[in-house]
Enzyme design. Sequence first.
Site, PDB file in Angstrom:
ATOM      1  N   ASP A   9      -5.036   2.930  -0.729  1.00 57.48           N
ATOM      2  CA  ASP A   9      -4.322   3.711  -1.721  1.00 57.48           C
ATOM      3  C   ASP A   9      -4.303   2.887  -3.013  1.00 57.48           C
ATOM      4  O   ASP A   9      -4.491   1.665  -2.984  1.00 57.48           O
ATOM      5  CB  ASP A   9      -2.898   3.979  -1.217  1.00 57.48           C
ATOM      6  CG  ASP A   9      -2.024   4.607  -2.272  1.00 57.48           C
ATOM      7  OD1 ASP A   9      -2.401   5.670  -2.795  1.00 57.48           O
ATOM      8  OD2 ASP A   9      -0.963   4.027  -2.574  1.00 57.48           O
ATOM      9  N   ASP A  11      -1.948   3.280  -6.402  1.00 57.49           N
ATOM     10  CA  ASP A  11      -0.649   2.907  -6.967  1.00 57.49           C
ATOM     11  C   ASP A  11       0.321   2.467  -5.879  1.00 57.49           C
ATOM     12  O   ASP A  11       0.523   3.168  -4.889  1.00 57.49           O
ATOM     13  CB  ASP A  11      -0.053   4.084  -7.742  1.00 57.49           C
ATOM     14  CG  ASP A  11      -0.979   4.584  -8.840  1.00 57.49           C
ATOM     15  OD1 ASP A  11      -1.805   3.787  -9.331  1.00 57.49           O
ATOM     16  OD2 ASP A  11      -0.882   5.772  -9.202  1.00 57.49           O
TER      17      ASP A  11
END
Length: 203
Positions: A9, A11
């Site tokens: 992922d 952020d």
Amino acid sequence: MKRVALFLDRDGTINEEREFISSPEQVQLIPRSAEAIRDANAAGIKVFVITNQSGIARGFLTEQQLAELHRRLLELLQRERAHIDGIYYCPHYPELGSDGYGGGCECRKPKPGLLQRAAKEFDVDLARSYLVGDRLIDIQTGKAAGTTNVLVLTGYGRREYEASGVNDPAIDYVARDLYDAWQYIKQRIQEQRREHQDLDSAV
């Protein structure tokens, strides 16, 4: 033999969490994330970013602006001698998306479409690969794709972990940050390689 990959992922996992980042200046690496990626690169592991970017559908940024953000992210990693093999993102948002960005899609997490696309393009074995994220939606994505899944406590991770009741069976490991997650993953990969060598020796 198909490749092992590390799906990350963006952020809250690689760079600091800020809601709807729209400017390159807002991209700041989480400490030790570049080191983790660099080490994975050195181990011969393909590294991919898997990210929902509904800000495009919501009108908060354009795909061109997103490309600028990703250039900034890659530049920051390059300074630390780390690199990403591919960035896969979903620009859609079913409820609000317009101009081709609304409606259903197969790429918005927790659907596994982004991982499946990367696996097809890079000949990746999802069952032997790993996903790391700071939200339960990331873990659910990995579960749907068949990867081993690590929740990091950076970004939204600690809040998500506590909200999950701490016993979510889809979470294979909980790590302080991406570096800690990589140490766990690296150990598992080394163990799997030793087991494979032992099988080859026994034949």
